[in-house]
Scaffold this motif. Structure first.
Motif, PDB file in Angstrom:
ATOM      1  N   PHE A  51       0.831  -1.214   0.000  1.00  0.00           N
ATOM      2  CA  PHE A  51       0.000   0.000   0.000  1.00  0.00           C
ATOM      3  C   PHE A  51       0.867   1.268   0.000  1.00  0.00           C
ATOM      4  N   LEU A  52       1.960   1.222   0.768  1.00  0.00           N
ATOM      5  CA  LEU A  52       2.779   2.428   0.932  1.00  0.00           C
ATOM      6  C   LEU A  52       3.708   2.684  -0.259  1.00  0.00           C
ATOM      7  N   VAL A  53       3.854   1.708  -1.143  1.00  0.00           N
ATOM      8  CA  VAL A  53       4.764   1.922  -2.284  1.00  0.00           C
ATOM      9  C   VAL A  53       4.023   1.919  -3.624  1.00  0.00           C
ATOM     10  N   SER A  54       2.706   2.046  -3.594  1.00  0.00           N
ATOM     11  CA  SER A  54       1.935   1.951  -4.839  1.00  0.00           C
ATOM     12  C   SER A  54       1.100   3.199  -5.088  1.00  0.00           C
ATOM     13  N   GLY A  55       0.914   3.474  -6.376  1.00  0.00           N
ATOM     14  CA  GLY A  55      -0.037   4.519  -6.767  1.00  0.00           C
ATOM     15  C   GLY A  55       0.469   5.924  -6.530  1.00  0.00           C
ATOM     16  N   VAL A  56      -0.445   6.859  -6.736  1.00  0.00           N
ATOM     17  CA  VAL A  56      -0.079   8.272  -6.739  1.00  0.00           C
ATOM     18  C   VAL A  56       0.328   8.769  -5.351  1.00  0.00           C
ATOM     19  N   THR A  57      -0.143   8.099  -4.307  1.00  0.00           N
ATOM     20  CA  THR A  57       0.173   8.551  -2.943  1.00  0.00           C
ATOM     21  C   THR A  57       1.567   8.103  -2.491  1.00  0.00           C
ATOM     22  N   ARG A  58       2.198   7.202  -3.267  1.00  0.00           N
ATOM     23  CA  ARG A  58       3.521   6.672  -2.902  1.00  0.00           C
ATOM     24  C   ARG A  58       4.520   7.794  -2.627  1.00  0.00           C
ATOM     25  N   ARG A  59       4.496   8.814  -3.500  1.00  0.00           N
ATOM     26  CA  ARG A  59       5.467   9.922  -3.367  1.00  0.00           C
ATOM     27  C   ARG A  59       5.359  10.599  -2.004  1.00  0.00           C
ATOM     28  N   ALA A  60       4.140  10.723  -1.508  1.00  0.00           N
ATOM     29  CA  ALA A  60       3.942  11.403  -0.221  1.00  0.00           C
ATOM     30  C   ALA A  60       4.634  10.631   0.896  1.00  0.00           C
ATOM     31  N   TYR A  61       4.551   9.294   0.817  1.00  0.00           N
ATOM     32  CA  TYR A  61       5.182   8.484   1.856  1.00  0.00           C
ATOM     33  C   TYR A  61       6.695   8.472   1.655  1.00  0.00           C
ATOM     34  N   GLU A  62       7.130   8.327   0.402  1.00  0.00           N
ATOM     35  CA  GLU A  62       8.572   8.225   0.138  1.00  0.00           C
ATOM     36  C   GLU A  62       9.303   9.525   0.453  1.00  0.00           C
ATOM     37  N   SER A  63       8.653  10.651   0.190  1.00  0.00           N
ATOM     38  CA  SER A  63       9.307  11.943   0.419  1.00  0.00           C
ATOM     39  C   SER A  63       9.254  12.350   1.893  1.00  0.00           C
ATOM     40  N   GLY A  64       8.448  11.643   2.670  1.00  0.00           N
ATOM     41  CA  GLY A  64       8.324  11.998   4.082  1.00  0.00           C
ATOM     42  C   GLY A  64       7.293  13.095   4.325  1.00  0.00           C
ATOM     43  N   LEU A  65       6.622  13.535   3.242  1.00  0.00           N
ATOM     44  CA  LEU A  65       5.547  14.515   3.418  1.00  0.00           C
ATOM     45  C   LEU A  65       4.525  13.972   4.419  1.00  0.00           C
ATOM     46  N   VAL A  66       4.228  12.689   4.272  1.00  0.00           N
ATOM     47  CA  VAL A  66       3.395  11.993   5.260  1.00  0.00           C
ATOM     48  C   VAL A  66       4.217  10.808   5.771  1.00  0.00           C
ATOM     49  N   GLU A  67       4.505  10.833   7.056  1.00  0.00           N
ATOM     50  CA  GLU A  67       5.289   9.744   7.637  1.00  0.00           C
ATOM     51  C   GLU A  67       4.331   8.709   8.222  1.00  0.00           C
ATOM     52  N   VAL A  68       4.578   7.444   7.903  1.00  0.00           N
ATOM     53  CA  VAL A  68       3.768   6.367   8.482  1.00  0.00           C
ATOM     54  C   VAL A  68       4.704   5.403   9.195  1.00  0.00           C
ATOM     55  N   LYS A  69       4.483   5.205  10.471  1.00  0.00           N
ATOM     56  CA  LYS A  69       5.288   4.247  11.236  1.00  0.00           C
ATOM     57  C   LYS A  69       4.389   3.111  11.688  1.00  0.00           C
ATOM     58  N   LEU A  70       4.866   1.897  11.489  1.00  0.00           N
ATOM     59  CA  LEU A  70       4.072   0.713  11.817  1.00  0.00           C
ATOM     60  C   LEU A  70       4.582   0.089  13.117  1.00  0.00           C
ATOM     61  N   TRP A  71       3.662  -0.290  13.968  1.00  0.00           N
ATOM     62  CA  TRP A  71       4.008  -0.843  15.276  1.00  0.00           C
ATOM     63  C   TRP A  71       3.185  -2.104  15.515  1.00  0.00           C
ATOM     64  N   ASN A  72       3.872  -3.165  15.963  1.00  0.00           N
ATOM     65  CA  ASN A  72       3.178  -4.426  16.207  1.00  0.00           C
ATOM     66  C   ASN A  72       3.050  -4.642  17.714  1.00  0.00           C
ATOM     67  N   PRO A  73       1.820  -4.711  18.230  1.00  0.00           N
ATOM     68  CA  PRO A  73       1.659  -4.898  19.684  1.00  0.00           C
ATOM     69  C   PRO A  73       2.285  -6.200  20.172  1.00  0.00           C
ATOM     70  N   ARG A  74       2.502  -7.144  19.270  1.00  0.00           N
ATOM     71  CA  ARG A  74       3.144  -8.403  19.675  1.00  0.00           C
ATOM     72  C   ARG A  74       4.563  -8.143  20.201  1.00  0.00           C
ATOM     73  N   ASP A  75       5.197  -7.097  19.678  1.00  0.00           N
ATOM     74  CA  ASP A  75       6.546  -6.758  20.154  1.00  0.00           C
ATOM     75  C   ASP A  75       6.525  -6.256  21.594  1.00  0.00           C
ATOM     76  N   PHE A  76       5.353  -5.977  22.115  1.00  0.00           N
ATOM     77  CA  PHE A  76       5.233  -5.453  23.483  1.00  0.00           C
ATOM     78  C   PHE A  76       4.537  -6.460  24.390  1.00  0.00           C
ATOM     79  N   ALA A  77       4.353  -7.680  23.881  1.00  0.00           N
ATOM     80  CA  ALA A  77       3.674  -8.723  24.659  1.00  0.00           C
ATOM     81  C   ALA A  77       4.689  -9.547  25.434  1.00  0.00           C
ATOM     82  N   GLU A  78       4.224 -10.156  26.518  1.00  0.00           N
ATOM     83  CA  GLU A  78       5.124 -10.911  27.389  1.00  0.00           C
ATOM     84  C   GLU A  78       5.085 -12.399  27.063  1.00  0.00           C
ATOM     85  N   GLY A  79       6.101 -13.117  27.587  1.00  0.00           N
ATOM     86  CA  GLY A  79       6.101 -14.575  27.509  1.00  0.00           C
ATOM     87  C   GLY A  79       6.649 -15.096  26.199  1.00  0.00           C
ATOM     88  N   ASN A  80       6.916 -16.420  26.206  1.00  0.00           N
ATOM     89  CA  ASN A  80       7.488 -17.052  25.017  1.00  0.00           C
ATOM     90  C   ASN A  80       6.581 -16.919  23.810  1.00  0.00           C
TER      91      ASN A  80
END
Ligand code: SAM
Length: 262
Positions: A16-45
């Motif tokens: 999604f972030l590398v396709s279509g006309v909106t790609r430039r906005a993400y690539e140039s940093g005009l719109v920054e999108v950061k992805l976060w996975n709650p699993r990285d903040f979960a406990e246990g094996n």
């Protein structure tokens, strides 16, 4: 403008972030999108992010704590990225029980500094996390998706295309449907080459080169379509004084001769 997206499936956003006309906005940093996975903040094996619902019943519920830890990390990251700057942005949860997304909301988000977007999964999220952290709940409509990721992409796409410099033709979204700066009506039909396609032709007026007539025809098409499928938008435009004498004459004619072509 920065959006932080909390999702158990960050990989869904990569194409999604590398396709279509909106790609430039993400690539140039005009719109920054950061992805976060709650699993990285979960406990246990097993890094559990869900558990069975209290009170029984089907499905699983997303745990509050990994989401809270994730959100707190995002806030720290925002603070580190702009020391002394504004780091407090709203927290949005996508949910069928939220308010419906529409053009006015998209415009408001488009003029904002961004948000933290939370994508639910399973039966949803522990209500105590929502009570503690969520500022807005947004729905795509009266149906249920498997997760909030598509809803997050919908909001991002609609917001990003309104940023100056994102669309190839700067004026193109001015004439899109629902634009209150124009009149809030629906868009007109569009045609391109070839002039004849599978027995259908292009309306003659579009080939005439008479720009004043083409403009009037497009306006009439927009009025006719909106009157037919979303009459409340015509009523609203009228109440706001956005319909001229030519528009009213056309609409009167449409009522008296409903079968005519616009
Ligand atoms: N049990 C919930 C209900 O009936 O309201 C549905 C949960 S749904 C299977 C999982 C997630 O998908 C939700 O937490 C939400 O993030 C997202 N979702 C589902 N339908 C949505 C909609 N219409 N608009 C926005 N997000 C939606």
């Amino acid at each position: 403008m920065r959006f932080d997206v909390i999702t158990l499936f960050p990989e869904l956003f990569a194409p999604f972030l590398v396709s279509g006309v909106t790609r430039r906005a993400y690539e140039s940093g005009l719109v920054e999108v950061k992805l976060w996975n709650p699993r990285d903040f979960a406990e246990g094996n097993y890094r559990r992010v869900d558990d069975r619902p209290f009170g029984g019943g089907p499905g699983m519920v997303m745990l509050a704590e990994p989401l809270a830890l994730c959100l707190e990390r995002i806030r720290a990251d925002r603070l580190a990225a702009s020391p002394g700057g504004a780091v407090s942005v709203p927290t949005v949860l996508f949910s069928p029980t939220g308010g419906a997304l529409n053009h006015a909301a998209v415009e408001a988000w488009s003029a904002s500094a961004g948000a933290v977007l939370i994508c639910g999964r399973y039966e949803g999220i522990d209500q105590r996390f929502i009570n503690a952290f969520v500022d807005h709940e947004i729905s795509l409509g009266d149906f249920v998706l498997s997760g909030g990721e598509i809803a997050a992409m919908v909001l991002l796409d609609a917001v990003v295309r309104l940023q100056p410099g994102v669309l190839n033709d700067e004026g193109s979204h001015q004439f899109d449907s629902f634009n209150p700066a124009l009149d809030g009506l629906l868009d007109c039909p569009h045609y391109t080459r070839p002039e004849r396609w599978r027995g259908q032709t292009v309306p003659d007026i579009l080939l005439s080169g008479n720009h004043a007539h083409i403009e009037r025809w497009r306006r009439d098409q927009r009025l006719a379509l909106t009157q037919r499928v979303r009459p409340e938008l015509v009523t609203k435009a009228r109440a706001q004084g956005l319909l001229g004498a030519g528009d009213e004459a056309f609409l009167t004619d449409l009522v008296e001769n409903p079968d005519q072509d616009a």
